[in-house]
Design a protein around this motif. Structure first.
Motif, mmCIF file in Angstrom:
data_model
loop_
_atom_site.group_PDB
_atom_site.id
_atom_site.type_symbol
_atom_site.label_atom_id
_atom_site.label_comp_id
_atom_site.label_asym_id
_atom_site.label_seq_id
_atom_site.Cartn_x
_atom_site.Cartn_y
_atom_site.Cartn_z
ATOM 1 N N TYR A 525 15.598 41.145 64.209
ATOM 2 C CA TYR A 525 14.975 40.880 62.909
ATOM 3 C C TYR A 525 14.427 42.170 62.303
ATOM 4 C CZ TYR A 525 11.736 39.010 59.442
ATOM 5 O OH TYR A 525 11.065 38.758 58.275
ATOM 6 N N ARG A 529 15.549 43.824 58.784
ATOM 7 C CA ARG A 529 14.588 44.184 57.737
ATOM 8 C C ARG A 529 14.633 45.668 57.427
ATOM 9 N NH1 ARG A 529 12.559 41.527 54.166
ATOM 10 N NH2 ARG A 529 10.300 41.704 54.453
ATOM 11 N N ALA A 559 15.435 33.580 61.178
ATOM 12 C CA ALA A 559 14.344 32.888 60.495
ATOM 13 C C ALA A 559 13.185 32.640 61.446
ATOM 14 C CB ALA A 559 14.854 31.578 59.909
ATOM 15 N N GLY A 562 11.335 35.869 62.024
ATOM 16 C CA GLY A 562 10.501 36.225 60.877
ATOM 17 C C GLY A 562 9.226 35.434 60.842
ATOM 18 N N GLU A 567 6.235 36.474 58.705
ATOM 19 C CA GLU A 567 7.005 36.603 57.478
ATOM 20 C C GLU A 567 7.429 35.220 57.002
ATOM 21 O OE1 GLU A 567 6.811 40.644 57.031
ATOM 22 O OE2 GLU A 567 8.407 39.617 55.935
ATOM 23 N N ARG A 568 7.486 35.058 55.697
ATOM 24 C CA ARG A 568 7.971 33.808 55.123
ATOM 25 C C ARG A 568 9.491 33.922 54.979
ATOM 26 N NH1 ARG A 568 4.553 33.589 49.718
ATOM 27 N NH2 ARG A 568 5.357 35.726 49.755
ATOM 28 N N THR A 569 10.203 33.134 55.753
ATOM 29 C CA THR A 569 11.666 33.177 55.754
ATOM 30 C C THR A 569 12.229 31.807 55.442
ATOM 31 O OG1 THR A 569 11.785 32.703 58.125
ATOM 32 C CG2 THR A 569 11.702 35.020 57.480
ATOM 33 N N LYS A 612 2.116 33.194 54.681
ATOM 34 C CA LYS A 612 2.395 34.549 55.131
ATOM 35 C C LYS A 612 1.189 35.100 55.871
ATOM 36 C CE LYS A 612 3.810 39.111 53.546
ATOM 37 N NZ LYS A 612 4.193 39.944 52.401
ATOM 38 N N PHE A 664 9.468 33.623 49.116
ATOM 39 C CA PHE A 664 9.700 34.016 50.502
ATOM 40 C C PHE A 664 9.839 35.531 50.597
ATOM 41 C CE2 PHE A 664 11.172 29.664 50.180
ATOM 42 C CZ PHE A 664 10.671 29.070 51.322
ATOM 43 N N ASP A 665 9.597 36.007 51.812
ATOM 44 C CA ASP A 665 9.771 37.435 52.090
ATOM 45 C C ASP A 665 11.201 37.768 52.498
ATOM 46 O OD1 ASP A 665 6.972 37.994 51.720
ATOM 47 O OD2 ASP A 665 6.632 37.054 53.676
ATOM 48 N N LEU A 666 11.880 36.836 53.131
ATOM 49 C CA LEU A 666 13.258 37.055 53.572
ATOM 50 C C LEU A 666 14.061 35.783 53.318
ATOM 51 C CD1 LEU A 666 15.448 38.747 55.003
ATOM 52 C CD2 LEU A 666 14.671 37.785 57.174
ATOM 53 N N ILE A 668 17.654 34.179 53.977
ATOM 54 C CA ILE A 668 18.858 34.324 54.803
ATOM 55 C C ILE A 668 19.901 33.342 54.281
ATOM 56 C CG2 ILE A 668 19.821 34.169 57.118
ATOM 57 C CD1 ILE A 668 16.984 34.680 58.184
#
Length: 775
Positions: A525, A529, A559, A562, A567-569, A612, A664-666, A668
């Motif tokens: 991850y 990133r 996910a 994260g 992290e918000r994934t 987060k 979200f931060d990520l 996918i």
């Protein structure tokens, strides 16, 4: 490669720029990357050591056992000299090529089944206990027993000869030294008797048939020659008729005819010229004796008149008299001159007529000759045309006569050759070194052959191992990804015994944060990133070359990692063509699906957005050492979409992506397999980076290359899925995974142990793939 076991690092701490396709970050660090070193070869040996040891052990053991069970064998040898004799008994050893052929024929004859049969009969071997022991004491009689004896005897005999030598070495191997010596000494007499009887009989039969054929061919050749003679006589065709000889003869006579015509024309022209020349002759200079006397008289009178007129004057009678005489003389001269010129002209005309008549006679003769020659040419031309027509039939007869004559000559030459072979030449052989029983055994030799089998099987096993490794293009190492595609390997997720797609809440990343899988997932991850070129929200597209490579598992694992890191994934499943694992998970949740949100039947706010923040940033978590595991956010369709291309091109989907970037931060994106459909290529425009998933030991280099070519330069790295760490370490690729077992104390779950050799052998014989990997 970033080690799968490195400790966690803060996000964005290592920002990497994706390399273009075909480039490697380690190009300068490893200039000899494409070369295979001695260490690489040693690793291949260690990688396939079980197979190598198995091949060497089985082969060597089989050879040693076979040698131990083999009977004791003895060998006896006799040397035979081949003598080449002509009609008078002189040696023909100087004819090297002929000698070599005869020696080779003698070797083949000594090795023949007929010679073996003759030896069996001469030595009565079918009743010899030692020979029956060689046969294994078969329960056979009659011809089957004889055939078995012939086959066995030929296998016991080895015959060899050196180039340029007239010696033949006959070696016989048997369990009894006396039997071997007897057989070796009996072979030359048996061959000599067999050859003498068979050769003359065969040549006599051949000579009789050839003589009979010669008589028939002679009659045929004579009949063909008579047909040619009759045809020539009937059509008046001499030798050369109908060929270029006719044309040459016609040309010669035509040349003579042309010469006669030219001579005729020349004679006619000469006759006409003579006639014209006779008319052109002058008679002014014609003279005679009387004319000369008158001219002399006139001269005297002119002198006398001149003298008298000077002294006496012009009117003097003597002067007048002389002038009167001079006039009379001039008249006589004129008359005489006319007479002389007429006589000269008549003589010239007579001579001209004579010469013209002669020329006309010559022209007439040439004209007659030309006419005759032209007639001859016409006759010859007519005959030539006729000969040309007849030439077709004549050539046919000539060809047949020539073929019959050649056949007769060939048969005659063959008869002379056979007679010469029967009368003049022959090949005989004599024993120069008879065999004696040798009581030193030559077999078995278990130590020697066992060592030979060990070395040979070892070389063969190494060649098989190198060939297997060379032909295997399945991807297993970061070095392969870097060398072949110039891409970094972002992670190597270990193989688990359960399916993460069944219950993502039970992901080891969340439930077992100190396990090997969780450590590798968090490291992967972080690497994903790190592909982000700028701070902020990151959208990553996850795809694979073919379905079943594990991209859905990788998406859920990223996910989960994260969320574990605060992290918000969210996982956005756009593989909508068929029902997959993510769609099954979507059906198990009460959250709205992707189609409802895109179509406006549900709001994105209805999704449970995780909070987060790192769990350890809260005082309670710091005190208890516990973290709050947020739920993985999944956005997929509950049913396959009929037209996914329409959904992917909609503005609502782009709006949804923008909304996901805000929440979200990520993000996918789980895309379809690259080589299955073209959706992944279109989805690259949605994402900041694209990650390619390769199933360890399954995805091939060709599949990965084709997938990367279809995505151009948008792929930022590769993630290996379902990596068998124990098998990977056993293969000794020289990377960090090879030493993972030494760090087992860092993990809460048991580290996979090396597979036992017995299990590897069973797996190998169950059909372990024969496709080699790359070092």
């Amino acid at each position: 490669m970033t080690s799968a076991l490195v400790p966690d690092v803060p996000q964005y701490a290592r920002v990497r720029r994706p390399l273009p396709y075909g480039r490697s970050r380690n190009d300068q660090a490893t200039p000899a990357e494409g070369q295979i070193s001695l260490r690489d070869l040693l690793r291949i040996v260690l990688r396939y050591r079980t197979m190598i040891l198995l091949i060497v052990g089985v082969t060597t053991l089989a050879v040693v056992v076979q040698q131990m069970l083999s009977p004791t064998l003895y060998r006896s040898t006799t040397n035979v000299q081949v003598e080449l004799i002509d009609q008078v008994g002189t040696n023909q050893a100087d004819v090297n090529s002929r000698n070599a052929e005869r020696v080779a024929n003698a070797v083949r004859l000594h090795r023949s089944a007929s010679a073996a049969e003759q030896v069996i009969k001469d030595l009565n071997l079918l009743h010899n206990p030692d020979f029956l022991k060689e046969l294994g004491n078969p329960q056979l009689t009659g011809k089957p027993l004889l055939q078995a004896g012939i086959n066995k005897l030929t296998s016991m005999i080895a015959i060899d000869s050196e180039a340029g030598s007239d010696l033949i070495e006959i070696a016989v191997v048997a369990r009894s030294p006396e039997l071997a010596a007897d057989i070796a000494n009996e072979i030359p007499p048996a061959v000599r008797a067999l050859r003498g009887a068979k050769s003359n009989e065969r040549r006599g039969e051949l000579l009789a048939s050839l003589e009979q054929e010669q008589q028939a061919r002679g009659r045929t050749a004579q009949a063909s020659a008579q047909l040619v003679a009759d045809f020539r006589t009937r059509n008046h065709m001499l030798a050369g008729a109908g060929t270029d000889e006719d044309l040459n003869q016609i040309n010669r006579i035509a040349v003579q005819s042309a010469a006669a015509t030219a001579a005729r024309d020349g004679a006619a022209a000469r006759s006409a010229g003579i006639a014209r020349a006779s008319l052109m002759q002058s008679t002014a200079t014609a003279t005679s004796a009387a004319l000369n006397a008158l001219e002399q008289r006139r001269g005297d009178l002119v002198a006398e008149a001149s003298k008298l007129s000077t002294s006496l004057g012009p009117n003097h009678p003597d002067v007048k008299r002389v002038n009167s005489q001079l006039a009379a003389v001039d008249q006589s001269i004129a008359q005489e001159r006319s007479t002389v010129q007429a006589a000269a002209q008549a003589d010239a005309d007579a001579k001209g007529a004579q010469m013209a008549q002669i020329a006309r006679s010559e022209a007439d003769g040439d004209s007659a000759q030309a006419s005759r020659l032209e007639g001859i040419v016409a006759g010859l031309s007519s005959m030539a045309y006729k000969n040309t027509t007849n030439r077709v039939e004549l050539d046919k007869l000539l060809r047949q006569a020539e073929l019959d004559d050649d056949a007769y000559k060939s048969i005659s030459a063959r008869i002379e050759q056979v007679r010469a072979q029967m009368q003049m030449e022959g090949v005989s052989s004599s024993v120069v070194s008879p065999a004696v029983p040798d009581y030193d055994p030559i077999a078995p030799t278990p130590l020697k052959l066992g060592l030979t089998a060990f070395v040979g099987s070892g070389i063969l096993a190494l060649m098989i191992a190198y060939l297997r490794d060379f032909l295997d293009d399945r991807l297993r190492t970061t070095a392969q990804i870097r060398r072949q595609f110039g891409l970094p390997t972002l992670g190597m997720l270990p193989l688990l015994g359960r399916n993460l797609s069944v219950d993502p809440k039970e992901s080891p990343v969340i439930t077992e944060p100190q396990s090997l899988f969780a450590e590798v997932a968090r490291s992967t991850y972080t690497e994903v990133r790190g592909l982000q070129r700028r701070a902020g929200v990151q959208v990553v597209l996850v795809t694979s070359p073919l379905p079943g490579d594990g991209k859905s598992t990788v998406s859920l694992t990223l996910a989960a990692a994260g969320i574990a890191l605060g992290e918000r994934t969210v996982v956005l499943d756009l593989d909508l063509r068929k029902r997959g694992a993510l769609q099954q998970l979507q059906n198990e949740t009460a959250a709205p699906d992707l189609v409802d949100i895109v179509c406006g039947r549900a709001e994105l706010d209805s999704l449970a957005i995780p909070q987060k923040g790192n769990p350890y940033d809260t005082p309670e978590a710091s005190m208890t050492g516990e973290s709050v595991a947020n739920q993985i956010v999944l956005l997929s369709a509950k049913e396959p979409v009929a037209e996914p291309a329409v959904l992917l091109s909609s503005n609502r989907l782009r709006t949804l992506l923008s909304q996901l970037r805000e929440r979200f931060d990520l993000v996918i994106i789980n895309a379809p397999a690259t080589l299955a459909v073209r959706d992944a290529r279109a989805m690259c425009n949605f994402a900041d980076q694209t990650v390619m998933v390769a199933r360890w030991g399954v995805t091939t280099g060709d599949q990965m290359r084709a997938a990367l070519e279809s995505l151009d330069d948008s792929v930022g790295g590769v993630i290996f899925d379902q990596v068998d760490y124990a098998e990977h370490a056993r293969r000794r690729y020289g990377d960090s995974v090879q030493y993972y077992a030494d760090s087992a104390t860092y993990y809460s779950t048991p580290v996979p142990a090396h597979e036992a050799w017995a299990a590897r052998v069973r797996r190998f014989f169950r059909g372990h793939s024969w496709r080699p990997s790359e070092v």
